[in-house]
Design an enzyme around this catalytic site. Structure first.
Site, mmCIF file in Angstrom:
data_model
loop_
_atom_site.group_PDB
_atom_site.id
_atom_site.type_symbol
_atom_site.label_atom_id
_atom_site.label_comp_id
_atom_site.label_asym_id
_atom_site.label_seq_id
_atom_site.Cartn_x
_atom_site.Cartn_y
_atom_site.Cartn_z
ATOM 1 N N PHE A 156 13.314 39.404 16.930
ATOM 2 C CA PHE A 156 13.014 40.822 17.185
ATOM 3 C C PHE A 156 12.820 40.995 18.688
ATOM 4 C CE2 PHE A 156 10.655 44.674 17.766
ATOM 5 C CZ PHE A 156 11.297 45.537 16.894
ATOM 6 N N ASP B 277 11.296 35.510 25.164
ATOM 7 C CA ASP B 277 10.631 36.770 24.850
ATOM 8 C C ASP B 277 9.233 36.427 24.361
ATOM 9 O OD1 ASP B 277 9.563 38.988 23.612
ATOM 10 O OD2 ASP B 277 11.431 39.622 22.664
ATOM 11 N N LYS C 28 2.931 44.317 25.370
ATOM 12 C CA LYS C 28 1.790 44.370 24.455
ATOM 13 C C LYS C 28 0.418 44.241 25.131
ATOM 14 C CE LYS C 28 4.249 43.244 20.183
ATOM 15 N NZ LYS C 28 4.087 44.385 19.304
HETATM 16 C C1 LIG Z 1 8.881 39.588 20.405
HETATM 17 C C2 LIG Z 1 8.980 41.060 20.635
HETATM 18 N N1 LIG Z 1 9.839 41.519 21.564
HETATM 19 C C3 LIG Z 1 9.951 42.830 21.833
HETATM 20 C C4 LIG Z 1 9.205 43.760 21.141
HETATM 21 C C5 LIG Z 1 9.363 45.210 21.453
HETATM 22 O O1 LIG Z 1 8.256 45.655 22.154
HETATM 23 P P1 LIG Z 1 7.977 47.230 22.312
HETATM 24 O O2 LIG Z 1 7.666 47.752 20.957
HETATM 25 O O3 LIG Z 1 6.819 47.300 23.277
HETATM 26 O O4 LIG Z 1 9.212 47.825 22.879
HETATM 27 C C6 LIG Z 1 8.301 43.326 20.170
HETATM 28 C C7 LIG Z 1 7.500 44.289 19.398
HETATM 29 O O5 LIG Z 1 6.931 44.014 18.385
HETATM 30 C C8 LIG Z 1 8.184 41.941 19.911
HETATM 31 O O6 LIG Z 1 7.344 41.481 18.984
#
Ligand SMILES: Cc1ncc(COP(=O)(O)O)c(C=O)c1O
Length: 396
Positions: A138, A223, A252
């Site tokens: 994700f 990520d 986050k």
């Molecule tokens: C691993 C990861 N990358 C990217 C995102 C996307 O982040 P945002 O919702 O702040 O765009 C998330 C959101 O849950 C995530 O868990």
């Protein structure tokens, strides 16, 4: 208006992109939140891994208050003191030599994808633009990060997707090696997949990925939007693996709850970005980065990483005991305070029953209960949660 009236109004005027639980939270302190009707909840979701320091950490609150009185926003046409300070702190505590600030995880990953392509154009031979990502990953909801997210359910209705993203199974080195070709410029991975069901990369796998990327002359992007900022018991998850990525994304919890995102880059990779190549109006603004400096300082100075390791182990052991007692629990896994319990059944009703009992938890992938409490959570609070889970499980 009472909470019910607010919820009815929400259905009318707020876009219907979230399936919401029928509670309206109005206050938070530490590990607890309260709804408009005065009911208290122990928060084992922490705003989805955002409130790692607990709700309304006093140092973050003070930093926001002080900064709001001085200067909330200026353009990135000018130098911003707090932004420089937060970038310095992040560089000091990581592999990075430079940081780009933005406002969310998706935006940070979008920046990573763009930078990888830009760097490839400048430094790699041939025409390399493809990025390999992992099944069940994700990476966000913008078009490029949505395409990087190798889960079909998120793609539905949005074709055509962005070209140049390719998927392989997680924890499979050979699959990555086979997928790399003359078009590949980077491999992008969450060291622990959060939304995908708390799936942990094995140590050998990430080491092998690093070696493969070195050998092929391509970039390795981590990520850490969900697992960075102390969630695993180290400041960054990559520290558990004895390797470093070339690019790393954060969001986050970085500013204790204030929207922020960051792309950390090895200095020489970051140099592929020149003035005008990438930007974000709010990115690294004085308010967000004041909160970021306060949050990062508190995280490092207040023993939260140590607590995360200690309570994380305790919590995992308790979940293992539950697993031995309930045959519908398939597996428990996690690192620090990102913990998952995979069930042989769906988990939505359990989340609802826990909420009724005053505990906020989450279920991802339909059958993985996910626990993401603030890093200040105590043994007693874990015991309370385990007791409540046991009661719910007994009734199933
Ligand atoms: C691993 C990861 N990358 C990217 C995102 C996307 O982040 P945002 O919702 O702040 O765009 C998330 C959101 O849950 C995530 O868990």
């Amino acid at each position: 208006m009472d909470s019910k009236q607010w919820m009815e109004l929400s259905e009318k005027v707020v876009a219907y992109t979230y399936g919401r639980f029928p509670i309206l939270l109005v206050r938070g302190k530490g590990t607890r939140v309260w709804d408009m009707d005065g009911k208290e909840y122990l928060d084992f979701l922490a705003g989805l891994a955002v409130c790692n320091l607990g709700h309304c950490h006093p140092k973050v609150v003070k930093a926001i208050q002080d900064q709001a009185e001085k200067l909330i926003h200026v353009s990135n046409f000018y130098y911003i003191e707090n932004q420089i300070q937060l970038a310095s702190l992040l560089c000091q505590h990581s592999f990075a030599g430079k940081v780009f600030f933005c406002n969310s995880g998706a935006e940070a990953n979008e920046g990573a994808i763009k930078l990888a392509r830009k760097y490839a154009k400048e430094k790699m031979e041939g025409d390399r633009f493809e990025i390999i990502t992992m099944e069940r990953s994700f990476h966000g909801r913008t078009l490029a990060t949505l395409t990087a997210t190798a889960q079909e359910k998120y793609h539905k209705g949005y074709a055509p997707l962005v070209p140049g993203l390719k998927y392989v199974p997680f924890n499979d080195t050979d699959a990555v090696r086979k997928a790399i070709d003359s078009k590949t410029c980077a491999v992008m991975i969450e060291p622990i997949q959060g939304e995908g069901g708390v799936n942990i990369a094995s140590a050998g796998y990430l080491k092998a990925l690093r070696e493969t990327c070195n050998e092929k002359g391509i970039l390795l992007i981590f990520d850490e939007v969900q697992v960075g900022m102390g969630r695993t018991g180290r400041l960054f998850a990559y520290e558990h693996y004895g390797i470093e990525p070339d690019l790393l994304t954060l969001a986050k919890s970085l500013a204790g709850g204030v929207p922020i995102g960051a792309l950390l880059m090895k200095k020489e990779v970051g140099e592929a970005f020149k003035p005008g190549d990438h930007a974000s109006t709010f990115g690294g603004n004085p308010l967000a980065t004041a909160a970021g400096v306060a949050a990062l300082t508190a995280l490092l100075e207040e023993g939260m990483l140590e607590n995360c390791q200690k309570i994380g182990n305790y919590f995992l052991n308790k979940l293992e005991v539950l697993q031995r007692n309930f045959s519908f629990i398939q597996e428990v896994r996690g690192k620090g305070l990102i913990l998952g319990m995979e069930l042989k059944r769906e988990g939505a009703t359990i989340v609802k029953e826990m909420m009724d009992k005053g505990f906020l938890i989450n279920c991802t992938m339909g059958n993985v209960l996910r626990f993401l409490p603030p890093l200040i959570v105590t043994k007693e609070e874990v015991d309370q949660l385990i007791g409540a889970l046991e009661e719910v499980f007994k009734k199933l």
